[in-house]
Motif scaffolding. Structure first.
Motif, short mmCIF file in Angstrom:
data_model
loop_
_atom_site.label_atom_id
_atom_site.label_comp_id
_atom_site.label_asym_id
_atom_site.label_seq_id
_atom_site.Cartn_x
_atom_site.Cartn_y
_atom_site.Cartn_z
N MET A 212 0.82 -1.20 0.00
CA MET A 212 0.00 0.00 0.00
C MET A 212 0.87 1.26 0.00
SD MET A 212 -1.70 2.61 1.77
CE MET A 212 -1.93 2.34 3.51
N ALA A 213 2.03 1.22 0.66
CA ALA A 213 2.93 2.36 0.66
C ALA A 213 3.45 2.65 -0.75
CB ALA A 213 4.09 2.10 1.61
N PHE A 214 3.74 1.60 -1.51
CA PHE A 214 4.20 1.79 -2.89
C PHE A 214 3.10 2.43 -3.74
CE2 PHE A 214 4.73 0.22 -7.26
CZ PHE A 214 6.00 0.70 -7.53
N MET A 215 1.85 2.04 -3.52
CA MET A 215 0.75 2.64 -4.27
C MET A 215 0.60 4.12 -3.90
SD MET A 215 -3.21 1.36 -4.78
CE MET A 215 -3.58 1.31 -3.04
N LEU A 216 0.78 4.46 -2.64
CA LEU A 216 0.74 5.86 -2.23
C LEU A 216 1.82 6.67 -2.95
CD1 LEU A 216 -0.01 6.07 1.60
CD2 LEU A 216 -1.17 7.30 -0.24
N ASP A 217 3.03 6.12 -2.97
CA ASP A 217 4.12 6.81 -3.66
C ASP A 217 3.80 7.00 -5.14
OD1 ASP A 217 5.52 6.93 -1.30
OD2 ASP A 217 6.66 5.08 -1.69
N MET A 218 3.21 6.00 -5.76
CA MET A 218 2.85 6.10 -7.18
C MET A 218 1.82 7.21 -7.40
SD MET A 218 4.37 3.85 -9.27
CE MET A 218 3.17 3.52 -10.54
N VAL A 219 0.83 7.31 -6.51
CA VAL A 219 -0.20 8.34 -6.66
C VAL A 219 0.40 9.73 -6.49
CG1 VAL A 219 -2.32 9.25 -5.66
CG2 VAL A 219 -2.07 6.79 -5.97
N PHE A 220 1.24 9.90 -5.45
CA PHE A 220 1.86 11.20 -5.22
C PHE A 220 2.76 11.58 -6.41
CE2 PHE A 220 0.19 10.78 -1.12
CZ PHE A 220 0.37 11.96 -0.41
N GLU A 233 2.51 17.02 2.58
CA GLU A 233 2.11 16.27 3.77
C GLU A 233 2.73 14.88 3.76
OE1 GLU A 233 -2.16 17.63 5.34
OE2 GLU A 233 -2.20 16.77 3.33
N ALA A 234 2.85 14.31 4.95
CA ALA A 234 3.43 12.98 5.10
C ALA A 234 2.50 11.92 4.53
CB ALA A 234 3.71 12.69 6.57
N ARG A 235 3.11 10.85 4.05
CA ARG A 235 2.33 9.76 3.45
C ARG A 235 1.44 9.06 4.48
NH1 ARG A 235 4.78 12.00 -0.23
NH2 ARG A 235 5.81 10.97 -2.01
N TYR A 248 -11.26 -0.47 3.99
CA TYR A 248 -10.14 0.45 3.89
C TYR A 248 -8.83 -0.31 3.66
CZ TYR A 248 -13.20 4.09 5.79
OH TYR A 248 -14.21 4.98 5.98
N LEU A 249 -7.86 0.40 3.09
CA LEU A 249 -6.48 -0.05 2.99
C LEU A 249 -5.66 0.87 3.88
CD1 LEU A 249 -7.92 -0.97 0.25
CD2 LEU A 249 -5.62 -1.04 -0.72
N LEU A 250 -5.28 0.36 5.07
CA LEU A 250 -4.68 1.20 6.09
C LEU A 250 -3.19 0.93 6.30
CD1 LEU A 250 -7.54 0.91 8.77
CD2 LEU A 250 -7.17 2.78 7.16
N LEU A 276 -8.84 8.25 -2.14
CA LEU A 276 -7.69 8.62 -1.33
C LEU A 276 -8.21 9.48 -0.18
CD1 LEU A 276 -4.65 8.55 -0.89
CD2 LEU A 276 -4.45 10.58 -2.32
N VAL A 277 -8.14 8.95 1.03
CA VAL A 277 -8.75 9.58 2.20
C VAL A 277 -7.66 10.23 3.04
CG1 VAL A 277 -10.17 9.20 4.25
CG2 VAL A 277 -10.56 7.85 2.18
#
Length: 546
Positions: A212-220, A233-235, A248-250, A276-277
């Motif tokens: 999930m962290a990799f997906m966050l990085d991809m979106v940012f 802001e922090a991931r 949710y994906l937490l 993206l919440v």
């Protein structure tokens, strides 16, 4: 006779003997007589009311008996109830009390404080509804009562962390590593990310093995590449939510394939849609204990859950569990065949000299053809009897099993030869079975099938049928009921299909897979310049101008 007189505080009695604080004896006897008469009159009225209510109940039952008619549903073969008064139908028996309502009324109300009620409602998921009025119903009360009894009987305690996990539900299976399948994700961005150009969502291509962290990085990174702006802001202040679900994906270290819905979307080639919440400070404070759990700690917690059950599962190693095995449908490369053995309790309302059974294959209401010829196979004729038997001769079709559509139905028709000297094959009864059942398994082994009566047999049994509006039920094996007759009054056909050492599984193709396998649509080439001028001239012509 004494008269009651009221002063400011007390009542006293005045009569021939003067005044008294106590009711005189003769007046008390008259008072009791009047009370007895009043009670007798009230009892008589109550008895009359009970008799009237009983009479009304009997009348209501009689009216219900005249109102409701029992019928058989032609498609499912199930019994339903039809009212000719208001022209309505119901699956429930109007003559019997609903067992579910009886259970609801038997639930005892338990006294709980507000904290216990709130915890049970959170555990039941009632707080997820937009309209809480639906949870004041009897069904909701029954659910809360059953849940409280289960919690008390299992010596469980609903903690604040359990309520948080219900609110921020995350359905995962962390005990298995996900497959490396591709995944197409559409992420709907938060509103505070809106910029000129109205960028509302971002598409990213990932794999189930990504975190999930990799997906966050991809979106940012994708957002910065498209807009040229950077989110400072922090991931860990962001999470993902499934569109349309409270899921949710937490956890940043969980892989995408650990989430049940995400893995199912990848297997079915469906685009995954996520919100993206942005988590508030209060959300981060509530989720602190949940987010602090790592992947290894979550796996250890799952092992502990299995170990404390005491059912022996915790002692088994994953390698020792037998894997489910099956035979693929497309591996059955021999002709489809069936063996007709006989009929039990063959109807004798339609006389005839011989009996035979016809077998046909239908798909989408049409008879399957081979070399442009219809394929309807038949047994040899045998003499008419109540228990006819056929010789052990397999009926083989010119189709390999693997080439048959999964939606094929097998139609069996019991027919007779008339005894009037005319070579006619008259229908008695029949039934249709699916080639592949609801589990995806190919039909196999021995079967006994209850046949449905044909219209001729129905009319032979009931001469009133076919006259006026009282018509027999039509027997349509090509598109009609795909099941046996639950009444079983028209004979039982004994048949046998090929048997296999393992179940033969026919994998159903989803709509999305069909779209992916379909060839791409060819674009129509643009018209030539001369053709384009002609089309423009026609479009600009006034239809009222001669």
């Amino acid at each position: 006779m004494a008269t009651a007189v009221y002063d400011d505080k007390r009542t006293y009695y005045y009569g021939a003997g003067g005044t008294s604080w106590v009711l005189p004896a003769e007046s008390f006897a008259a008072f009791e007589a009047n009370q007895d008469a009043a009670i007798s009159a009230q009892t008589f009225e109550e008895d009359e009311a009970k008799e009237d209510a009983a009479a009304e109940e009997v009348a209501a039952d009689d009216a219900a008996n005249e109102q409701w008619v029992v019928r058989l549903h032609p498609d499912s073969g199930q019994i339903f109830y039809h009212s000719h008064v208001d022209n309505t139908s119901s699956w429930n028996n109007p003559y019997e009390e609903d067992d579910f309502n009886a259970v609801i009324r038997s639930v005892e109300d338990t006294q709980m404080d507000e904290g216990e009620v709130a915890a049970l409602e959170d555990l039941s998921g009632f707080n997820l509804s937009l309209d809480r009025n639906v949870f004041q119903s009897e069904e909701a009360q029954l659910t809360r009562s059953r849940l409280s009894k289960w919690v008390a009987g299992s010596n469980l305690e609903v903690t604040a962390e359990d309520g948080i996990r219900i609110k921020w539900a995350e359905y995962v299976d962390v005990m298995h590593d996900p497959q490396d399948l591709p995944l197409n994700v559409n992420v709907i961005l938060p509103r505070n990310w809106a910029i000129t150009g109205d960028l509302e969502s971002i598409d990213v291509s990932l794999k189930l093995s990504d975190t999930m962290a990799f997906m966050l990085d991809m979106v940012f990174a994708r957002f910065t590449a498209v807009t040229g702006k950077t989110i400072e802001e922090a991931r860990d202040r962001y999470a993902f939510k499934l569109v349309g679900f409270m899921d949710y994906l937490l956890h940043s270290d969980f892989k995408l394939g650990h989430h049940d819905y995400v893995a199912a979307a990848a297997r079915k080639h469906v685009q995954l849609k996520l919100y993206l919440v942005r988590l508030s400070d209060a959300d981060l404070m509530d989720l602190g204990p949940v987010l602090a759990t790592s992947l290894e700690e979550a796996r250890e917690a799952e092992r502990q859950k299995v170990a404390v059950d005491g059912d022996g599962w915790g002692e088994l190693e994953p390698e020792s569990l037998p894997m489910q095995q099956f035979i693929a449908f497309n591996e059955i490369r021999w002709p489809f065949r069936v063996l007709v053995q006989g009929v039990q309790d063959c109807p004798d309302h339609l006389p005839g000299t011989h009996l035979h059974v016809e077998v046909a294959l239908y798909n989408n209401g049409k008879l399957l053809h081979h070399s442009n010829q219809p394929t309807v196979m038949s047994t040899v004729p045998v003499s008419f009897s109540k228990e006819p038997r056929w010789p052990a001769q397999w009926i083989s079709f010119p189709f390999e099993v693997a080439n048959l559509p999964h939606s094929t139905r097998i139609a069996f028709s019991l027919k007779r030869k008339s005894d009037d000297g005319v070579d006619k094959k008259l229908f008695i009864a029949g039934a249709a079975l699916p080639l592949v059942d609801y589990r995806g398994h190919l039909v196999a082994g021995k079967r006994e099938v209850n046949l449905w009566p044909h219209q001729d047999l129905q009319c032979a049994r009931d001469p009133k049928l076919g006259k006026g509006e009282n018509m027999p039920r039509n027997l349509n094996l090509a598109t009609g009921t795909l099941a046996e007759d639950p009444m079983g009054a028209s004979g039982v056909l004994q048949i046998e299909f090929d048997s296999y050492s393992l179940p033969v599984y026919a994998e159903q193709t989803t709509l999305n897979e069909t779209k992916l396998l379909a060839p791409p649509a060819q674009e129509t080439p643009p018209p030539a310049a001369s053709e384009a001028r002609k089309i423009e001239a026609i479009a600009n012509t006034d239809p009222l101008t001669p």
